[in-house]
Design an enzyme around this catalytic site. Structure first.
Site, short mmCIF file in Angstrom:
data_model
loop_
_atom_site.label_atom_id
_atom_site.label_comp_id
_atom_site.label_asym_id
_atom_site.label_seq_id
_atom_site.Cartn_x
_atom_site.Cartn_y
_atom_site.Cartn_z
N ASN A 1 0.89 -1.17 0.00
CA ASN A 1 0.00 0.00 0.00
C ASN A 1 0.92 1.21 0.00
O ASN A 1 1.44 1.62 1.04
CB ASN A 1 -0.89 -0.04 1.25
CG ASN A 1 -1.83 1.14 1.32
OD1 ASN A 1 -1.77 2.06 0.50
ND2 ASN A 1 -2.70 1.13 2.32
N ARG B 1 -2.51 -2.12 -3.45
CA ARG B 1 -3.73 -1.36 -3.23
C ARG B 1 -3.70 -0.13 -4.12
O ARG B 1 -2.72 0.62 -4.12
CB ARG B 1 -3.81 -0.91 -1.77
CG ARG B 1 -5.01 -0.03 -1.55
CD ARG B 1 -5.00 0.58 -0.19
NE ARG B 1 -6.21 1.34 0.00
CZ ARG B 1 -6.26 2.53 0.60
NH1 ARG B 1 -5.16 3.08 1.07
NH2 ARG B 1 -7.39 3.15 0.75
N HIS C 1 -13.41 2.46 0.30
CA HIS C 1 -13.37 1.37 1.30
C HIS C 1 -13.90 0.06 0.72
O HIS C 1 -14.35 -0.82 1.47
CB HIS C 1 -14.23 1.70 2.55
CG HIS C 1 -13.78 2.86 3.36
ND1 HIS C 1 -14.64 3.65 4.08
CD2 HIS C 1 -12.54 3.38 3.59
CE1 HIS C 1 -13.97 4.60 4.71
NE2 HIS C 1 -12.69 4.46 4.42
N GLY D 1 -14.06 4.01 10.77
CA GLY D 1 -12.68 4.25 11.19
C GLY D 1 -12.46 5.74 11.25
O GLY D 1 -13.37 6.49 11.66
N ARG E 1 -14.13 14.90 8.72
CA ARG E 1 -14.89 15.21 7.50
C ARG E 1 -16.38 15.30 7.81
O ARG E 1 -16.90 14.50 8.59
CB ARG E 1 -14.67 14.12 6.44
CG ARG E 1 -13.25 14.07 5.94
CD ARG E 1 -13.06 12.92 4.97
NE ARG E 1 -12.06 12.00 5.43
CZ ARG E 1 -11.93 10.75 5.00
NH1 ARG E 1 -12.74 10.28 4.08
NH2 ARG E 1 -10.97 9.97 5.47
N ASP F 1 -10.96 11.57 17.91
CA ASP F 1 -10.81 10.17 18.29
C ASP F 1 -11.97 9.81 19.22
O ASP F 1 -12.18 10.47 20.25
CB ASP F 1 -9.46 9.95 18.99
CG ASP F 1 -9.16 8.47 19.18
OD1 ASP F 1 -10.02 7.75 19.74
OD2 ASP F 1 -8.07 8.04 18.76
N MET F 2 -12.71 8.76 18.85
CA MET F 2 -13.91 8.42 19.62
C MET F 2 -13.59 8.10 21.08
O MET F 2 -14.41 8.34 21.96
CB MET F 2 -14.61 7.25 18.92
CG MET F 2 -16.03 7.04 19.31
SD MET F 2 -17.08 8.53 19.26
CE MET F 2 -17.76 8.46 17.62
N GLY G 1 -16.06 0.72 14.64
CA GLY G 1 -17.03 -0.37 14.47
C GLY G 1 -16.63 -1.63 15.21
O GLY G 1 -17.47 -2.34 15.77
N GLU H 1 -7.94 -5.70 5.08
CA GLU H 1 -7.82 -5.33 3.67
C GLU H 1 -6.64 -6.01 3.00
O GLU H 1 -6.70 -6.37 1.83
CB GLU H 1 -7.73 -3.80 3.56
CG GLU H 1 -9.07 -3.17 3.89
CD GLU H 1 -9.01 -1.68 4.17
OE1 GLU H 1 -9.27 -0.91 3.24
OE2 GLU H 1 -8.73 -1.29 5.32
P1 ADP Z 1 -8.27 4.24 9.48
O1 ADP Z 1 -9.50 4.74 8.80
O2 ADP Z 1 -7.19 5.24 9.60
O3 ADP Z 1 -7.84 2.86 9.04
P2 ADP Z 1 -9.11 2.88 11.90
O4 ADP Z 1 -10.04 1.91 11.26
O5 ADP Z 1 -7.85 2.35 12.51
O6 ADP Z 1 -8.77 4.08 10.96
O7 ADP Z 1 -9.92 3.68 13.02
C1 ADP Z 1 -9.32 4.69 13.77
C2 ADP Z 1 -10.33 5.29 14.72
O8 ADP Z 1 -10.95 4.24 15.46
C3 ADP Z 1 -9.72 6.19 15.77
O9 ADP Z 1 -9.66 7.51 15.33
C4 ADP Z 1 -10.67 6.05 16.94
O10 ADP Z 1 -11.68 7.05 16.81
C5 ADP Z 1 -11.33 4.73 16.73
N1 ADP Z 1 -10.95 3.73 17.73
C6 ADP Z 1 -9.88 2.93 17.76
N2 ADP Z 1 -9.91 2.12 18.86
C7 ADP Z 1 -11.03 2.43 19.52
C8 ADP Z 1 -11.64 1.97 20.73
N3 ADP Z 1 -11.10 1.01 21.49
N4 ADP Z 1 -12.81 2.53 21.10
C9 ADP Z 1 -13.39 3.48 20.33
N5 ADP Z 1 -12.87 3.96 19.20
C10 ADP Z 1 -11.71 3.44 18.80
#
Ligand code: ADP
Length: 417
Positions: A7, A95, A184, A214, A245, A286-287, A336, A388
């Site tokens: 990638n 990719r 995606h 994500g 976004r 970040d969630m 997710g 992926e």
């Molecule tokens: P990308 O789209 O960069 O591949 P990811 O699928 O790794 O991203 O998702 C990243 C996001 O997932 C982080 O910004 C965060 O908001 C969320 N995240 C990661 N771990 C957790 C967790 N344990 N609980 C809640 N949210 C999480």
């Protein structure tokens, strides 16, 4: 068969070497800061096993060629490597972000395919050139090895025109190819396939809603195994609320922001892509931080969470209408896969749609997958860890006419695997 998955980004190359006889990862790594000061390679060999080893090498990496040579040296290193020499790599899967309307499937890379990927550069000006750098360098270094391009957009090329077109003057589609492409796709395809396997049915007989949450977020309606609607658009800005976004907004906001704030088009673009979404509402993208802030009574963090969940629920409703019948709903990617609070809030009160959450299962620890619907739920709800790289390796094998390993049938026996 050992497959190297690449990638290639503008200043980095992510890579994985997979042994497809067992679908196991031999190495996962990243070369960073290509063309900048302080290039670095980090990798893990045999990740997740008892013999996992971490590797870090600081090395000047002036360009992608040097980056690729560095990772090949790591793979075949006498001490830390996993192969004797590069000749053990039998195929390379790349990719590629944008396949436009040209690529409905992965493609064996040839000069013609490279030209077609180049022709799609205007659709993904940041990503496709970097992907092409990786392809060119890998072809130079592995001239005898078949190479395959796997496109983020390809899975969504099955969308019908009434779903992918915007209600704009038709010549904008004919002349400029302005339409929804979706992204995606590799992730949506992978989790849809895993869901079908877990349901014990052929994918071609499954209607699914796949929810990738994500940093970027998107949803796909999958009818009989094919994408028929997806939330990301011409660019990865449309649809769900994401980390930075905005997702769906009134397109007239461009004009309003210009007139009221004097912003030019580049500033508006940056505002919507980088300063909006969860970050725009509450200052955090970040969630995990948002949950911590909600617990301390931060009202804007709560609002951002509520907006995020509300948007997903809106899309679930509309995808039920698109599909008519839904067999399964799948959550994947960082949020997710890990965030039971988001999943619970998203599915609350949807019993009339046939969705009944098992709250206890939902709070469980996810492995490769987790079933979170209650036995009486008409719709199976799953959490599936996206992969992926494995999907790219599987598609690479398919293009080369190799059958994937036999995966077991339904594995409903345990909730967690
Ligand atoms: P990308 O789209 O960069 O591949 P990811 O699928 O790794 O991203 O998702 C990243 C996001 O997932 C982080 O910004 C965060 O908001 C969320 N995240 C990661 N771990 C957790 C967790 N344990 N609980 C809640 N949210 C999480």
């Amino acid at each position: 068969m050992k497959i190297l998955v690449i990638n290639s980004g503008s200043s980095s190359i992510k890579y994985q070497l997979l042994d497809m006889a067992t679908e196991s990862v031999l190495v996962t790594g990243l070369v960073e800061r290509i063309g900048e000061a302080g290039g670095v390679l980090t990798a893990r060999t045999h990740p997740g096993t008892g013999v996992e080893k971490r590797i870090r090498r600081e090395n000047a990496v002036p360009d992608h060629n040097a980056g690729m040579k560095l990772l090949i040296a790591q793979l075949s290193d006498r001490q830390d490597g996993v192969i004797r020499d590069a000749a053990e790599i039998e195929a390379v899967g790349h990719r590629v972000v944008h396949g436009g309307e040209y690529f409905h499937e992965p493609a064996l890379i040839s000069e013609e395919v490279i030209q077609a990927i180049s022709a799609n550069v205007p659709l993904a000006p940041l990503h496709n050139p970097a992907n092409l750098d990786g392809i060119r360098v890998a072809r130079e270094l592995f001239p005898q090895v078949p190479q395959v391009a796997v496109f983020d957009t390809a899975f969504h090329q099955s969308m019908p025109p009434h779903a992918f077109l915007y209600a704009l003057p038709y010549e904008l589609y004919e002349q400029d190819r302005i339409r929804r492409y979706g992204f995606h796709g590799t992730s949506h395809k992978f989790v849809a396939g895993e869901c079908a396997r877990l349901l014990g049915r052929p994918l071609a007989a499954c209607n699914l809603i796949t929810i990738h949450l994500g940093n970027g977020c998107s949803m796909t309606a999958v009818e009989n195994g094919r994408s028929v609607e997806t939330s990301l658009g011409m660019t990865p800005l449309e649809g769900l609320i994401m980390g930075t976004r905005c997702g769906d907004i009134d397109p007239a906001l461009h004009a309003i922001l210009h007139r009221s704030r004097g912003l030019d088009i580049e500033e508006i673009d940056a505002l919507l892509n980088r300063e909006s979404g969860l970050k725009g509402v509450c200052g955090m993208n970040d969630m995990r931080d948002i949950h911590a802030a909600r617990q301390q009574g931060n009202k804007l963090a709560q609002l951002a969470f509520d907006m995020f969940v509300h948007r997903i629920r809106k899309y679930i409703g509309s995808y039920f209408a698109v599909l008519g019948r839904v067999d399964g709903l799948v959550f994947t990617a960082g949020i997710g896969e890990n965030d039971h609070e988001v999943r619970e809030a998203t599915l609350a009160g949807l019993e009339n749609l046939g969705i009944v959450l098992d709250r206890e299962a939902n709070a469980g620890k996810p492995g490769a997958w987790l079933r979170i619907s209650a036995p009486e739920s008409r719709v199976e709800v799953l959490v599936v860890r996206t992969n992926e790289e494995l999907e790219i390796a599987r598609q690479t094998m398919e293009v080369l006419g190799q059958a994937p390993i036999e995966t077991t049938g339904p594995v409903w026996s345990g909730a967690v695997s």
